[in-house]
Design an enzyme around this catalytic site. Sequence first.
Site: not given
Ligand SMILES: O=C(O)[C@H]1NCC[C@@H]1O
Length: 309
Positions: A62-64, A224, A229-230
């Site tokens: 999870c990038g965020h 999301d 991020g991913s």
């Molecule tokens: O930013 C992300 O990568 C995540 N946000 C929710 C789904 C991913 O895991």
Amino acid sequence: MGDCVLSKRRYAREHLDHLRRVLMHEPRGHYDMYGALIVDSEMPEADLGVLFMHNEGYSTMCGHAVIALGRFAVDYKLVREPRSPETQVNIHCPCGLVKAFVEYSAGKTGAVRFLSVPAFAFATDVTVTVEGFGEVTVDISYGGAFYTFVDAQRFGLDVKQSKTRDLVDAATAVTKAVKSQVKLHHPVSDDLAFLYGTILTDGSDEFSPEPTANICVFAEAQVDRSPTGSGVTARVALQHHKGLIQLNQTRTFQSGATGSQFTGKAVEETRCGDFRAVVVEVAGRAFYTGVSRFVQEPEDQQAHGFLLK
Ligand SMILES: O=C(O)[C@H]1NCC[C@@H]1O
């Protein structure tokens, strides 16, 4: 719990899932709630390990959350001496080691960039039969988690203007189709080889200084709020694979849901097993909103949490 982060993720899913439901579901969370659980890492170079939780289970990246955790780790002294202009925080995610770099100046943390695990296009121009939509051609790419990518226009939708419900329905139908018709595999672990969600895009994949928007629908039709991020990592890998973006060309990615932005660029070519891969750098900002303390009372009939669909 097991000594590696991936086995901790498995243990949490098998033995501690009631705790995830209490925290992610109502009345403490909500349908689209996301959580990060800090755990020990077996990697000597990691400053912390983390498990990610959502409405249905545990993600691998999870990038965020990495952007938020980078700041958190510096502010709450989970790393040795902070340094200016950036402090490095090594975060062991289930997908592998992710290196975050947190702006730090005069005792204050700021923007965060991170280098993720090798990202690669898994398959391009795959045709699947999607219930309600017929044959749809999609791309599948990995950025710590696997996503399907498809232009929202294919469904007559616009990622910024259409109703979220319509975007969720289309993305969910695509996810269901790909899960049943495409077999994924990851060179590092079978635990990583599953489709996490579908990202609908505005179709603007050729390099441009203008932002490109997307909306990510993952887990159990969860939306999301960030540009993902991913997902940005996977999308940059896909764009690079197709020759639409060069190394070190920075693109801005915008969430169709909230308008929040990350930047992303491929910084290095590498390999992941047999796949030609890239290391992608994603950057963004995270902000504190509060501190919560949750309780469960034994008489509470709903203490275990519930979800309204
Ligand atoms: O930013 C992300 O990568 C995540 N946000 C929710 C789904 C991913 O895991």
